[in-house]
Design a protein around this motif. Sequence first.
Motif, PDB file in Angstrom:
ATOM      1  N   ASP A   1       0.831  -1.207   0.000  1.00 39.51           N
ATOM      2  CA  ASP A   1       0.000   0.000   0.000  1.00 39.51           C
ATOM      3  C   ASP A   1       0.864   1.255   0.000  1.00 39.51           C
ATOM      4  N   LYS A   2       1.944   1.246   0.795  1.00 36.11           N
ATOM      5  CA  LYS A   2       2.853   2.400   0.832  1.00 36.11           C
ATOM      6  C   LYS A   2       3.522   2.614  -0.528  1.00 36.11           C
ATOM      7  N   VAL A   3       3.977   1.532  -1.137  1.00 34.33           N
ATOM      8  CA  VAL A   3       4.625   1.632  -2.443  1.00 34.33           C
ATOM      9  C   VAL A   3       3.636   2.144  -3.475  1.00 34.33           C
ATOM     10  N   ASP A   4       2.411   1.639  -3.422  1.00 32.99           N
ATOM     11  CA  ASP A   4       1.381   2.091  -4.362  1.00 32.99           C
ATOM     12  C   ASP A   4       1.074   3.578  -4.163  1.00 32.99           C
ATOM     13  N   ASP A   5       1.006   4.015  -2.920  1.00 32.71           N
ATOM     14  CA  ASP A   5       0.751   5.432  -2.651  1.00 32.71           C
ATOM     15  C   ASP A   5       1.884   6.305  -3.193  1.00 32.71           C
ATOM     16  N   ARG A   6       3.139   5.837  -3.010  1.00 27.20           N
ATOM     17  CA  ARG A   6       4.273   6.597  -3.525  1.00 27.20           C
ATOM     18  C   ARG A   6       4.252   6.646  -5.052  1.00 27.20           C
ATOM     19  N   TRP A   7       3.836   5.551  -5.695  1.00 23.86           N
ATOM     20  CA  TRP A   7       3.757   5.507  -7.159  1.00 23.86           C
ATOM     21  C   TRP A   7       2.694   6.487  -7.656  1.00 23.86           C
ATOM     22  N   ARG A   8       1.545   6.480  -7.002  1.00 24.56           N
ATOM     23  CA  ARG A   8       0.465   7.379  -7.416  1.00 24.56           C
ATOM     24  C   ARG A   8       0.801   8.850  -7.150  1.00 24.56           C
ATOM     25  N   ALA A   9       1.682   9.097  -6.191  1.00 16.88           N
ATOM     26  CA  ALA A   9       2.080  10.473  -5.879  1.00 16.88           C
ATOM     27  C   ALA A   9       3.015  11.046  -6.935  1.00 16.88           C
ATOM     28  N   LEU A  10       3.658  10.171  -7.712  1.00 15.72           N
ATOM     29  CA  LEU A  10       4.549  10.655  -8.765  1.00 15.72           C
ATOM     30  C   LEU A  10       3.742  11.312  -9.877  1.00 15.72           C
ATOM     31  N   PRO A  11       4.319  12.310 -10.524  1.00 20.96           N
ATOM     32  CA  PRO A  11       3.644  12.904 -11.687  1.00 20.96           C
ATOM     33  C   PRO A  11       3.538  11.876 -12.828  1.00 20.96           C
ATOM     34  N   LEU A  12       2.540  12.040 -13.652  1.00 24.06           N
ATOM     35  CA  LEU A  12       2.317  11.083 -14.752  1.00 24.06           C
ATOM     36  C   LEU A  12       3.504  11.013 -15.695  1.00 24.06           C
ATOM     37  N   ARG A  13       4.152  12.126 -15.911  1.00 21.47           N
ATOM     38  CA  ARG A  13       5.308  12.139 -16.809  1.00 21.47           C
ATOM     39  C   ARG A  13       6.435  11.246 -16.258  1.00 21.47           C
ATOM     40  N   LYS A  14       6.661  11.294 -14.944  1.00 22.81           N
ATOM     41  CA  LYS A  14       7.697  10.453 -14.331  1.00 22.81           C
ATOM     42  C   LYS A  14       7.285   8.977 -14.358  1.00 22.81           C
ATOM     43  N   GLN A  15       6.017   8.691 -14.108  1.00 24.87           N
ATOM     44  CA  GLN A  15       5.532   7.305 -14.195  1.00 24.87           C
ATOM     45  C   GLN A  15       5.765   6.763 -15.600  1.00 24.87           C
ATOM     46  N   TYR A  16       5.471   7.589 -16.593  1.00 25.96           N
ATOM     47  CA  TYR A  16       5.659   7.185 -17.982  1.00 25.96           C
ATOM     48  C   TYR A  16       7.137   6.894 -18.254  1.00 25.96           C
ATOM     49  N   LYS A  17       8.031   7.752 -17.753  1.00 23.67           N
ATOM     50  CA  LYS A  17       9.458   7.542 -17.968  1.00 23.67           C
ATOM     51  C   LYS A  17       9.929   6.240 -17.309  1.00 23.67           C
ATOM     52  N   TYR A  18       9.498   5.993 -16.063  1.00 21.85           N
ATOM     53  CA  TYR A  18       9.881   4.757 -15.381  1.00 21.85           C
ATOM     54  C   TYR A  18       9.398   3.531 -16.143  1.00 21.85           C
ATOM     55  N   LEU A  19       8.166   3.573 -16.600  1.00 21.52           N
ATOM     56  CA  LEU A  19       7.646   2.441 -17.370  1.00 21.52           C
ATOM     57  C   LEU A  19       8.412   2.260 -18.670  1.00 21.52           C
ATOM     58  N   LEU A  20       8.753   3.362 -19.318  1.00 23.07           N
ATOM     59  CA  LEU A  20       9.510   3.291 -20.562  1.00 23.07           C
ATOM     60  C   LEU A  20      10.899   2.695 -20.321  1.00 23.07           C
ATOM     61  N   TYR A  21      11.567   3.119 -19.262  1.00 24.78           N
ATOM     62  CA  TYR A  21      12.883   2.568 -18.935  1.00 24.78           C
ATOM     63  C   TYR A  21      12.801   1.076 -18.614  1.00 24.78           C
ATOM     64  N   CYS A  22      11.806   0.679 -17.851  1.00 26.15           N
ATOM     65  CA  CYS A  22      11.643  -0.754 -17.531  1.00 26.15           C
ATOM     66  C   CYS A  22      11.398  -1.567 -18.792  1.00 26.15           C
ATOM     67  N   PHE A  23      10.565  -1.047 -19.677  1.00 24.71           N
ATOM     68  CA  PHE A  23      10.289  -1.751 -20.921  1.00 24.71           C
ATOM     69  C   PHE A  23      11.542  -1.851 -21.781  1.00 24.71           C
ATOM     70  N   LEU A  24      12.337  -0.779 -21.850  1.00 21.82           N
ATOM     71  CA  LEU A  24      13.560  -0.811 -22.647  1.00 21.82           C
ATOM     72  C   LEU A  24      14.564  -1.816 -22.089  1.00 21.82           C
ATOM     73  N   VAL A  25      14.696  -1.888 -20.779  1.00 21.00           N
ATOM     74  CA  VAL A  25      15.591  -2.876 -20.170  1.00 21.00           C
ATOM     75  C   VAL A  25      15.110  -4.287 -20.499  1.00 21.00           C
ATOM     76  N   TYR A  26      13.808  -4.506 -20.395  1.00 19.26           N
ATOM     77  CA  TYR A  26      13.232  -5.818 -20.725  1.00 19.26           C
ATOM     78  C   TYR A  26      13.492  -6.157 -22.190  1.00 19.26           C
ATOM     79  N   LEU A  27      13.310  -5.176 -23.073  1.00 13.85           N
ATOM     80  CA  LEU A  27      13.519  -5.391 -24.497  1.00 13.85           C
ATOM     81  C   LEU A  27      14.982  -5.712 -24.801  1.00 13.85           C
ATOM     82  N   ILE A  28      15.902  -4.995 -24.174  1.00 10.79           N
ATOM     83  CA  ILE A  28      17.331  -5.243 -24.397  1.00 10.79           C
ATOM     84  C   ILE A  28      17.721  -6.634 -23.895  1.00 10.79           C
ATOM     85  N   LEU A  29      17.217  -7.023 -22.730  1.00 14.77           N
ATOM     86  CA  LEU A  29      17.519  -8.368 -22.215  1.00 14.77           C
ATOM     87  C   LEU A  29      16.953  -9.450 -23.126  1.00 14.77           C
ATOM     88  N   THR A  30      15.746  -9.247 -23.622  1.00 17.23           N
ATOM     89  CA  THR A  30      15.133 -10.228 -24.523  1.00 17.23           C
ATOM     90  C   THR A  30      15.940 -10.365 -25.805  1.00 17.23           C
TER      91      THR A  30
END
Length: 95
Positions: A13-42
């Motif tokens: 719940d705490k982690v979820d609250d911290r995630w929701r507190a982030l601005p949408l632009r930062k959430q988008y960047k984090y998701l994009l970075y995670c996806f790129l790391v996943y893509l590079i590993l694949t």
Amino acid sequence: MKKIRANMDSYFDKVDDRWRALPLRKQYKYLLYCFLVYLILTIAVILKVWYDTGKSNHRVVIEHIENPVVKKKESAVLSQDSLLKNKKNRRHERK
């Protein structure tokens, strides 16, 4: 066990609250970075498998399947040794 589950729920719940507190632009960047790391590993894993399979020139050797009964008969010839036979008979004799 219930205490562990309650602790985990409160942590998530705490982690979820911290995630929701982030601005949408930062959430988008984090998701994009995670996806790129996943893509590079694949891509790295696919290239590694492709390289390993292309490198090996081993051919599959096709042989006849051996009958296990025939192997047992060969070992039965060895077990007919007179010393072993006498020992087995003594063990199973009536007293």
